[in-house]
Design a protein around this motif. Structure first.
Motif, PDB file in Angstrom:
ATOM      1  N   THR A  20       0.866  -1.201  -0.015  1.00  0.00           N
ATOM      2  CA  THR A  20       0.139  -0.027   0.120  1.00  0.00           C
ATOM      3  C   THR A  20       0.887   0.994   0.142  1.00  0.00           C
ATOM      4  OG1 THR A  20      -1.707  -1.461   1.462  1.00  0.00           O
ATOM      5  CG2 THR A  20      -2.005   1.184   1.124  1.00  0.00           C
ATOM      6  N   PHE A  21       0.391   2.313  -0.723  1.00  0.00           N
ATOM      7  CA  PHE A  21       1.595   3.175  -0.843  1.00  0.00           C
ATOM      8  C   PHE A  21       0.630   4.678  -1.303  1.00  0.00           C
ATOM      9  CE2 PHE A  21       1.014   0.931  -5.096  1.00  0.00           C
ATOM     10  CZ  PHE A  21       0.551   2.020  -5.825  1.00  0.00           C
ATOM     11  N   ALA A  22       1.491   5.663  -0.729  1.00  0.00           N
ATOM     12  CA  ALA A  22       0.563   6.977  -1.047  1.00  0.00           C
ATOM     13  C   ALA A  22       1.991   7.907  -1.304  1.00  0.00           C
ATOM     14  CB  ALA A  22      -0.048   7.558  -0.016  1.00  0.00           C
ATOM     15  N   MET A  23       2.279   8.503  -2.360  1.00  0.00           N
ATOM     16  CA  MET A  23       3.499   9.235  -2.803  1.00  0.00           C
ATOM     17  C   MET A  23       2.986  10.479  -3.630  1.00  0.00           C
ATOM     18  SD  MET A  23       6.061   6.993  -1.928  1.00  0.00           S
ATOM     19  CE  MET A  23       6.278   5.509  -1.426  1.00  0.00           C
ATOM     20  N   PRO A  24       3.581  11.551  -3.086  1.00  0.00           N
ATOM     21  CA  PRO A  24       3.485  12.740  -3.917  1.00  0.00           C
ATOM     22  C   PRO A  24       4.245  12.473  -5.400  1.00  0.00           C
ATOM     23  CG  PRO A  24       4.168  13.245  -1.780  1.00  0.00           C
ATOM     24  CD  PRO A  24       4.419  11.995  -1.864  1.00  0.00           C
ATOM     25  N   THR A  25       3.512  13.011  -6.533  1.00  0.00           N
ATOM     26  CA  THR A  25       4.412  12.910  -7.719  1.00  0.00           C
ATOM     27  C   THR A  25       4.526  14.213  -8.537  1.00  0.00           C
ATOM     28  OG1 THR A  25       2.157  12.749  -8.661  1.00  0.00           O
ATOM     29  CG2 THR A  25       3.285  10.609  -8.308  1.00  0.00           C
ATOM     30  N   ALA A  26       3.992  15.153  -8.066  1.00  0.00           N
ATOM     31  CA  ALA A  26       4.202  16.523  -8.429  1.00  0.00           C
ATOM     32  C   ALA A  26       3.390  17.502  -7.145  1.00  0.00           C
ATOM     33  CB  ALA A  26       3.795  16.879  -9.801  1.00  0.00           C
TER      34      ALA A  26
END
Length: 397
Positions: free
Chosen positions: A184-190
């Motif tokens: 499970t992941f949550a990552m800012p991409t921009a």
């Protein structure tokens, strides 16, 4: 001592305690906010904040750029996402602070239910429309029967828009608590954009000299009826079409890993794994690394994209994808994960994911198309894969 140096010195080691404290993993999940980076795997839970350095774009392979960024920043690890097209700009950073906990599945508190989605009115726009997607599948099948290529993975998306701000932390809670044994992941991409997901598929991990890959290919939707669910699982295990599709992916993974290994083990037949919404054929490939100089990320980049997310042959499948899909995949079917300066790490295939921006979510789902594919069945499979996120936000098709 500089602030950055102090922050690096206080990073917690990436080791799992022998007796993890109850609540240690879920505490990291509970303290997530959209400015952080969160990743939960079957071996650990990571929550990072800030960035000492972003991994730059450049002509050098991304693994080389990561090695340089780690050395220059003095950081302990890199975390983030790499797009489907490795030439595109990655969203990888050396974080300022790293908090590490045991895996979510080892924390008894993960069994507590997440709060239900807030009541919301969702506007749902398919891109492309299901019938257009089915036409693309049919056209690809026709070309396969003509001998042009043997497999392509075609995707479609749903764009969900709400009048209210997105509750990203709540969505992450529901994804994590529904499938705590996955990735499970949550990552800012921009700026203002967040990549969220709950992937079942490990591309490759390295721990010391041990390499592990877990390719998935061949899927069927699950059923709420127990007897029907078991029947579908058994049928998948004996499906000639799905077993062939799976074997092609496993062979590609084997061929890519083998040059890096002094020993490699590939099971003869796949097994089954399940998520809350899908059954998948699964093979765990293990190897012993020949030398310590090769990082998990270097091998992941060599393996990506596997036929499970692109097709066979790769270059022609990429062309078919560009010709057929009316959107840029971005980070969908790329990879997300972490790696450290010693070369250890875990890199996951970015599926069962969505990108959040403002009041909108773009959901992604793909299906492996082979000559025996039925366009209606592949369209239904992508619809089932959307359920992971639709359930998490309280929306229905």
């Amino acid at each position: 001592m500089s602030t950055a140096a102090h922050q690096v010195a206080t990073h917690r080691p990436l080791t799992e305690p022998a007796h993890p404290a109850v609540g240690a993993a879920t505490a990291l999940l509970d303290t997530y906010s959209p400015d952080a980076r969160f990743l939960a795997t079957p071996t650990r839970t990571l929550l990072t904040r800030g960035e000492l350095r972003a991994v730059p774009q450049g002509d050098a392979p991304v693994a080389e750029r990561v090695t340089g960024a780690l050395a220059e920043s003095g950081g302990s690890l890199v975390i983030g996402a790499i797009p489907f097209d490795q030439r595109a700009v990655p969203a990888l950073v050396i974080p300022e602070t790293v908090h590490t906990g045991p895996p979510l599945a080892a924390d008894p508190l993960i069994a507590l239910p997440a709060d239900p989605p807030r009541a919301a009115s969702w506007d749902i726009r398919p891109d492309p429309a299901p019938e257009v997607y089915a036409q693309g599948v049919a056209a690809a099948v026709d070309r396969m029967w003509q001998g042009e290529f043997s497999k392509v993975v075609l995707a479609r998306t749903l764009v969900l828009t709400s009048e209210d701000e997105l509750d990203i932390a709540g969505v992450l809670q529901r994804l994590a608590r529904r499938d705590p044994s996955g990735y499970t992941f949550a990552m800012p991409t921009a700026p203002g954009r967040t990549l969220l997901g709950a992937s079942p598929e490990l591309l490759v991990s390295r721990r010391g000299s041990l390499l592990v890959a877990n390719p998935l290919a061949g899927s069927t939707p699950r059923s709420a009826d127990l007897a029907e669910d078991v029947r579908r699982a058994a049928a998948l295990l004996h499906s000639a079409k799905d077993l062939h599709e799976h074997a092609v992916v496993v062979d590609a993974v084997h061929q890519t890993m083998a040059p890096y290994c002094s020993k490699i083990d590939v099971p003869v037949r796949p097994t089954l794994i399940r998520t809350a919404t899908m059954w998948h054929l699964s093979t765990t490939v293990t190897g012993v690394l020949s030398g310590p100089e090769t990082s998990a990320l270097e091998i992941a980049c060599a393996m990506h994209p596997t036929p499970a997310v692109c097709g066979t042959p790769t270059d022609l499948a990429r062309t078919v994808i560009r010709e057929t899909e009316p959107f840029d995949r971005g980070f969908f079917t790329g990879m997300v994960g972490w790696g450290n300066a010693e070369g250890d790490g875990e890199w996951v295939v970015t599926i069962r994911c969505a990108e959040a921006a403002g009041r909108s979510l773009r959901l992604y789902a793909g299906a492996g198309v082979v000559a025996a594919s039925d366009p209606a069945a592949e369209t239904a499979e992508t619809g089932a894969k959307f359920r992971t996120f639709l359930n998490a936000v309280g929306a229905e098709l």
